[in-house]
Design an enzyme around this catalytic site. Structure first.
Site, mmCIF file in Angstrom:
data_model
loop_
_atom_site.group_PDB
_atom_site.id
_atom_site.type_symbol
_atom_site.label_atom_id
_atom_site.label_comp_id
_atom_site.label_asym_id
_atom_site.label_seq_id
_atom_site.Cartn_x
_atom_site.Cartn_y
_atom_site.Cartn_z
ATOM 1 N N ARG A 56 59.283 25.722 5.120
ATOM 2 C CA ARG A 56 57.923 25.243 5.321
ATOM 3 C C ARG A 56 56.993 26.431 5.114
ATOM 4 O O ARG A 56 57.347 27.563 5.469
ATOM 5 C CB ARG A 56 57.724 24.710 6.746
ATOM 6 C CG ARG A 56 58.402 23.389 7.030
ATOM 7 C CD ARG A 56 57.725 22.223 6.303
ATOM 8 N NE ARG A 56 58.348 20.944 6.598
ATOM 9 C CZ ARG A 56 59.323 20.387 5.865
ATOM 10 N NH1 ARG A 56 59.780 21.008 4.796
ATOM 11 N NH2 ARG A 56 59.808 19.218 6.184
ATOM 12 N N GLU B 236 49.306 22.225 1.389
ATOM 13 C CA GLU B 236 49.888 21.790 0.112
ATOM 14 C C GLU B 236 49.046 20.643 -0.416
ATOM 15 O O GLU B 236 48.892 19.653 0.309
ATOM 16 C CB GLU B 236 51.330 21.310 0.319
ATOM 17 C CG GLU B 236 52.283 22.456 0.558
ATOM 18 C CD GLU B 236 53.686 22.016 0.928
ATOM 19 O OE1 GLU B 236 53.967 20.805 0.866
ATOM 20 O OE2 GLU B 236 54.487 22.869 1.283
ATOM 21 N N HIS C 143 56.542 21.527 -3.617
ATOM 22 C CA HIS C 143 57.425 20.965 -2.579
ATOM 23 C C HIS C 143 58.341 19.891 -3.179
ATOM 24 O O HIS C 143 58.302 18.726 -2.796
ATOM 25 C CB HIS C 143 56.576 20.383 -1.426
ATOM 26 C CG HIS C 143 57.322 20.272 -0.141
ATOM 27 N ND1 HIS C 143 56.742 20.460 1.091
ATOM 28 C CD2 HIS C 143 58.622 19.983 0.124
ATOM 29 C CE1 HIS C 143 57.638 20.290 2.043
ATOM 30 N NE2 HIS C 143 58.792 19.996 1.483
HETATM 31 O O1 LIG Z 1 62.222 18.414 4.907
HETATM 32 C C1 LIG Z 1 62.557 18.060 3.764
HETATM 33 O O2 LIG Z 1 63.617 17.481 3.538
HETATM 34 C C2 LIG Z 1 61.684 18.317 2.592
HETATM 35 O O3 LIG Z 1 60.986 19.490 2.754
HETATM 36 C C3 LIG Z 1 60.723 17.187 2.371
HETATM 37 O O4 LIG Z 1 59.848 17.101 3.432
#
Ligand SMILES: O=C(O)[C@H](O)CO
Length: 327
Positions: A244, A273, A292
């Site tokens: 993250r 994002e 992402h």
């Molecule tokens: O947590 C996750 O699997 C990815 O980052 C998508 O949110």
């Protein structure tokens, strides 16, 4: 199910990038009445008693107390992916709402993507592409070089399912693998990938050529990598983040990249994002950013939908919920 009404499931939107993919609607509609947030708000009186599950594709809709109060029969929330940092588990548990995610579905695709980011950054794939398509042939410098991944040291911060799969792949590149994790993996797992445990993250940061962040976002990992940690890294090292954005202090990262405290960064996640178009990270040559998309393959996304469907069905039937997230 003949003659039985399908369960009402609240979703964000159909066709939206972060709602329900159009491709998945047919499958979902075999099992559920899909209700968009817009439909819900327009017909709240009727629907609030009917809705028993919420399907969150990516990180929407926002589940707050007001929404929970308005859905007295809500039993389960199925959230795509592995991260559940967008959900307040304590709040949900007070309302007796169960949560399920899809951790096993995403690990392979996300580990593949971490390797893709590492290779793209070290071999300067994006710059190379820009050169190849440039109208200016003088833009083809003969002394243009990247770094080799094979034989380099990869430090994995967060050795969960994704981190471990990255280690398996890195082994094939003959990389030396270090890892830091809350819990040490057992000896068999370590030796299967040749991974060496670093109890202190600092040791890993000091020794790695590539530092991969694959931790879950928690209060403990929030801004885990700041100025001090970046300064511990080698000036030749690359930071790769598939976790993250807020696991890294982004201002400190910009400064470190501008001042060559570290060599480069490859980021699938940022905050926010997307980044504002004038963000300094978008101007740096030693940064690769992707939107992402770590788990974004057709196969993985289909498995995620199947997992989420099964979890909702189990939750509504009062059966053990596959992939239930426990407090
Ligand atoms: O947590 C996750 O699997 C990815 O980052 C998508 O949110």
């Amino acid at each position: 199910m003949a003659g039985q009404e399908l369960p009402y499931v609240l979703i964000d939107c159909i066709g939206g990038q972060r709602g329900v993919f159009e491709d998945h609607v047919e499958l979902l509609e075999k099992h559920f009445h899909l209700i968009t947030m817009k439909e819900y708000l327009e017909n709240k009186k009727f629907l609030s008693e009917k809705i028993t599950a919420i399907y969150i594709w990516y990180h929407k809709p926002v589940i707050n107390e007001e929404l929970l109060q308005s859905l007295p029969n809500l039993k389960i929330i199925a959230s795509s992916g592995v991260g559940i940092d967008h959900l307040d588990l304590h709040l949900l548990s007070r309302y007796g709402v169960k949560v399920a995610n899809t951790p096993f579905a995403v690990s392979t695709a996300t580990a593949d993507f971490a390797i893709a980011l590492m290779l793209a950054s070290s071999r300067r794939l994006v710059e190379g592409y820009q050169m190849a398509v440039s109208p200016n042939t003088e833009y083809f410098p003969a002394n243009w070089l990247g770094d080799e991944v094979s034989g380099a040291t990869l430090g994995i911060v967060g050795m969960g399912a994704i981190g471990y799969k990255v280690a398996q792949r890195a082994k094939a590149f003959e990389m030396k693998i270090l890892y830091h994790n809350r819990n040490r993996r057992n000896k068999e797992e370590e030796s299967a990938v040749g991974a060496v445990y670093c109890k202190k993250i600092d040791d890993l940061l000091q020794q790695s050529d590539f530092v991969l962040l694959s931790v879950t976002l928690t209060p403990q990992t929030h801004k885990l990598i700041g100025k001090r940690e970046l300064e511990l890294m080698k000036p030749t090292a690359t930071l790769i983040n598939i976790s993250r954005g807020v696991v890294v202090d982004q201002d400190a990262l910009v400064e470190a990249l501008q001042n060559k405290v570290i060599k480069a960064a490859a980021l699938d996640v940022t905050y926010p994002e997307p980044l504002p178009r004038d963000h300094p990270l978008l101007k740096l040559k030693n940064v690769i950013i992707t939107p992402h998309i770590g788990s974004a393959t057709k196969k993985t996304r289909s498995v995620m939908v199947e997992n989420m469907t099964e979890s909702i069905q189990a939750g509504l039937a009062g059966l053990p919920i596959p992939n239930e997230v426990l407090l």
